[in-house]
Motif scaffolding. Structure first.
Motif, short mmCIF file in Angstrom:
data_model
loop_
_atom_site.label_atom_id
_atom_site.label_comp_id
_atom_site.label_asym_id
_atom_site.label_seq_id
_atom_site.Cartn_x
_atom_site.Cartn_y
_atom_site.Cartn_z
N ALA A 67 0.79 -1.24 0.00
CA ALA A 67 0.00 0.00 0.00
C ALA A 67 0.82 1.29 0.00
O ALA A 67 0.25 2.38 0.00
CB ALA A 67 -0.96 0.00 1.18
N HIS A 68 2.15 1.16 0.00
CA HIS A 68 2.98 2.37 -0.14
C HIS A 68 4.38 2.01 -0.61
O HIS A 68 5.13 1.33 0.10
CB HIS A 68 3.09 3.14 1.18
CG HIS A 68 4.02 4.31 1.08
ND1 HIS A 68 3.73 5.43 0.33
CD2 HIS A 68 5.27 4.53 1.59
CE1 HIS A 68 4.74 6.29 0.40
NE2 HIS A 68 5.69 5.76 1.16
N THR A 69 4.73 2.49 -1.79
CA THR A 69 6.11 2.32 -2.23
C THR A 69 6.47 3.41 -3.23
O THR A 69 5.62 4.23 -3.61
CB THR A 69 6.36 0.91 -2.81
OG1 THR A 69 7.77 0.70 -2.99
CG2 THR A 69 5.67 0.71 -4.15
N HIS A 70 7.74 3.44 -3.57
CA HIS A 70 8.27 4.30 -4.63
C HIS A 70 9.06 3.33 -5.51
O HIS A 70 10.27 3.15 -5.30
CB HIS A 70 9.19 5.38 -4.04
CG HIS A 70 8.62 6.08 -2.84
ND1 HIS A 70 7.72 7.11 -2.94
CD2 HIS A 70 8.80 5.86 -1.51
CE1 HIS A 70 7.38 7.53 -1.72
NE2 HIS A 70 8.01 6.78 -0.84
N ALA A 71 8.36 2.66 -6.43
CA ALA A 71 8.93 1.50 -7.12
C ALA A 71 10.28 1.80 -7.76
O ALA A 71 11.25 1.04 -7.60
CB ALA A 71 7.94 0.97 -8.15
N ILE A 216 -0.50 10.22 0.87
CA ILE A 216 0.47 11.22 1.34
C ILE A 216 1.23 10.70 2.56
O ILE A 216 0.68 9.97 3.39
CB ILE A 216 -0.29 12.55 1.67
CG1 ILE A 216 0.67 13.66 2.11
CG2 ILE A 216 -1.39 12.35 2.70
CD1 ILE A 216 0.01 15.06 2.17
N HIS A 217 2.53 11.06 2.67
CA HIS A 217 3.29 10.77 3.90
C HIS A 217 2.82 11.75 4.97
O HIS A 217 2.78 12.95 4.72
CB HIS A 217 4.78 11.04 3.69
CG HIS A 217 5.46 10.23 2.63
ND1 HIS A 217 5.83 10.74 1.41
CD2 HIS A 217 5.89 8.95 2.63
CE1 HIS A 217 6.46 9.81 0.70
NE2 HIS A 217 6.50 8.71 1.41
N VAL A 218 2.50 11.26 6.16
CA VAL A 218 2.10 12.16 7.27
C VAL A 218 2.69 11.67 8.59
O VAL A 218 2.62 10.48 8.89
CB VAL A 218 0.56 12.21 7.47
CG1 VAL A 218 0.18 13.40 8.33
CG2 VAL A 218 -0.20 12.26 6.15
N VAL A 253 0.34 7.85 5.28
CA VAL A 253 1.44 6.90 5.38
C VAL A 253 2.39 7.25 6.52
O VAL A 253 2.78 8.43 6.65
CB VAL A 253 2.22 6.88 4.05
CG1 VAL A 253 3.38 5.89 4.11
CG2 VAL A 253 1.30 6.57 2.89
N HIS A 254 2.74 6.29 7.32
CA HIS A 254 3.71 6.31 8.42
C HIS A 254 3.05 6.54 9.78
O HIS A 254 3.00 5.64 10.59
CB HIS A 254 4.85 7.32 8.21
CG HIS A 254 5.73 6.97 7.07
ND1 HIS A 254 6.26 5.71 6.91
CD2 HIS A 254 6.16 7.69 6.00
CE1 HIS A 254 6.99 5.68 5.81
NE2 HIS A 254 6.94 6.86 5.23
N MET A 255 2.61 7.75 10.11
CA MET A 255 1.90 8.02 11.36
C MET A 255 2.63 7.48 12.60
O MET A 255 2.06 6.79 13.43
CB MET A 255 0.50 7.38 11.29
CG MET A 255 -0.40 8.08 10.30
SD MET A 255 -0.71 9.78 10.83
CE MET A 255 -2.23 10.09 10.05
N THR A 304 5.81 -1.31 2.05
CA THR A 304 7.26 -1.49 2.24
C THR A 304 8.00 -0.17 2.24
O THR A 304 9.13 -0.11 2.69
CB THR A 304 7.85 -2.35 1.11
OG1 THR A 304 7.59 -1.69 -0.15
CG2 THR A 304 7.25 -3.74 1.10
N ASP A 305 7.36 0.90 1.67
CA ASP A 305 8.07 2.13 1.34
C ASP A 305 9.06 1.79 0.22
O ASP A 305 9.07 0.68 -0.28
CB ASP A 305 8.75 2.74 2.57
CG ASP A 305 8.82 4.28 2.48
OD1 ASP A 305 8.58 4.83 1.38
OD2 ASP A 305 9.11 4.93 3.50
N GLY A 306 9.89 2.73 -0.18
CA GLY A 306 10.81 2.47 -1.30
C GLY A 306 11.98 1.59 -0.87
O GLY A 306 12.30 1.49 0.31
#
Ligand SMILES: [Zn+2]
Length: 438
Positions: A67-71, A216-218, A253-255, A304-306
């Motif tokens: 649900a969150h990455t920068h491929a 969005i990263h928050v 994302v993150h929190m 996973t994030d990038g």
């Protein structure tokens, strides 16, 4: 009954509402959808299939949702490690991006990431990066599903000059992929500290019109919160709330920094959280209070994030880390059991992306996004509870078969739509270029 494909396995974890485990069952697939889910003995008697696959020792699960990455950042894997977020971003990642990121980089990086994710059982990913038109094309060619982010950021890059430029390019991308069977498009403003109020408001309005998510990263770090209090007189989440961003279209994302009142606000507005435990651990960003969020009723997905901050795109690994970390952080070994980790990596991700009618569980009528994992390896024997083996012991190399929309995209561990040797050769070439400059 006729079916195009019938897959038999000793265990199926459909990730349905009851967290069922189906023993000695089969899945029938036709026209890209799950047609039936029934005991193997019944399936053998009643279903005439064009193709029958027997998978002894395997567990079938829904395709995993990253649900969150920068491929494309897979090409920066290991470029700069062991640094805090702001040093890592300002002194390494952003300069490397300014120097190198162009369509060729994004294409080759995304191809490497897609290959890695398919091999790890990921069938859908939610991306945020520059040149998203290239990521979308590479992903569709590989037969993979993705929600491609229309990135928005205040500062200029090789991709766009200002926030309006990013939005205009994003809207063109959205238009091009309208109705595509695999590719969806969402807004992806980078973060509250890199996007000002006016573009965030514009994203809100456009997302409502297009009925698409905002990613969005928050609250990634404590510094982000301190800086926002100084610059805006508000915590970042409160600022997004003031701008109308907190609702069921939001993926925050993150929190890692959350007060109880903020958790209540997430519950009240239906906003989703994407937890990225390995990236948070590696950058020492802090701990997302996962057990508390789940207890409160917030939908939490997993990412996973990038690869530059993880450093892999393994959702099996991410599930394990999420489950273990939640126990450590909450002080309760009962927090986030294996079934909850699997939900986060499948149906919760689908729900956050607005795709839960389509994917995220193995249920009749849904898209046939199916993963087969071989548990016949030393470290996953014997099998008392397949969910436990998956979350606490299995590795990506045990993912053997993957179908997306009923089409086989990984066969016996090898991609069917991607040239692995060419993908690695291109990645090595980029690695040599970046290493020569760094
Ligand atoms: Zn990220």
């Amino acid at each position: 009954m006729q079916a195009e494909l019938l897959i038999h396995a000793p265990w199926i974890l459909p990730v349905d509402a009851a967290d069922s485990q189906l023993d000695d069952h089969a899945i029938a697939v036709s026209e890209g959808r799950i047609q039936a889910l029934l005991p193997s003995t019944e399936a053998r008697a009643s279903i005439e299939a064009q193709r029958v696959i027997e998978l002894p020792g395997h567990v079938l699960t829904p395709g995993l949702v990253n649900a969150h990455t920068h491929a494309a950042m897979s090409l920066m894997r290991g470029l700069a490690d062991d640094l805090p977020l702001m040093t890592w971003l300002h002194e390494h990642i952003w300069p490397a991006e300014q120097r190198w990121v162009e369509p060729g980089f994004v294409g080759d990086g995304t191809r490497l990431a897609v290959l890695e994710m398919l091999r790890g059982g990921v069938t859908c990913y939610n991306d945020m990066y520059f040149h998203p038109e290239v990521s979308a094309q590479v992903t569709a060619e590989a037969g993979m599903r993705a929600v491609i982010g229309m990135i928005v950021i205040d500062f200029p890059t090789g991709y766009a000059a200002d926030a309006d430029g990013y939005i205009a390019k994003g809207l063109a991308l959205h238009e091009r992929y309208r109705g595509h069977p695999l590719i969806r498009v969402a807004f992806a403003p980078h973060s509250p500290y890199t996007v000002s109020d006016a573009p965030l408001s514009r994203v809100r309005t456009l997302a409502d019109q297009l009925e698409i998510p905002i990613h969005i990263h928050v609250h990634e770090t404590r510094d982000e919160v301190t800086q926002s209090l100084r610059d805006h007189g508000q915590r970042p989440l409160a600022r997004l709330d003031r701008l109308g961003l907190l609702d069921p279209s939001l993926l925050a994302v993150h929190m890692t920094q959350l007060e109880d009142a903020e958790i209540e606000r997430l519950v009240a507005t239906g906003a989703h959280v994407v937890h990225c435990p390995e990236s948070n651990l590696k950058l020492a960003s802090g701990f997302c209070p996962l057990a508390k969020l789940l207890e409160a009723g917030v939908n939490v997905a997993l990412g996973t994030d990038g690869a530059a901050s993880n450093n892999d795109l393994s959702m099996l690994g991410e599930m394990r880390t999420a489950a273990l970390l939640a126990k450590g952080v909450s002080g309760s070994a009962a927090a986030v059991p294996a079934s909850a980790a699997l939900r986060m990596a499948t149906i919760n991700g689908a729900r956050a992306l607005g795709l839960d009618e389509e994917i995220g569980s193995l249920e009749v009528g849904k898209a046939a996004d199916i993963v087969a994992i071989d548990l016949g390896d030393a470290h996953t024997q014997p099998v008392y509870h397949p969910a436990s083996q998956l979350v606490y012991a299995a590795s990506s190399h045990q993912v053997r078969q993957v179908w997306i929309n009923g089409r086989q995209v990984l066969r016996d561990g090898a991609p069917t739509q991607l040239d692995a040797a060419d993908t690695f050769a291109r990645a090595r070439t980029w690695g040599e270029r970046l290493a020569a400059r760094d």
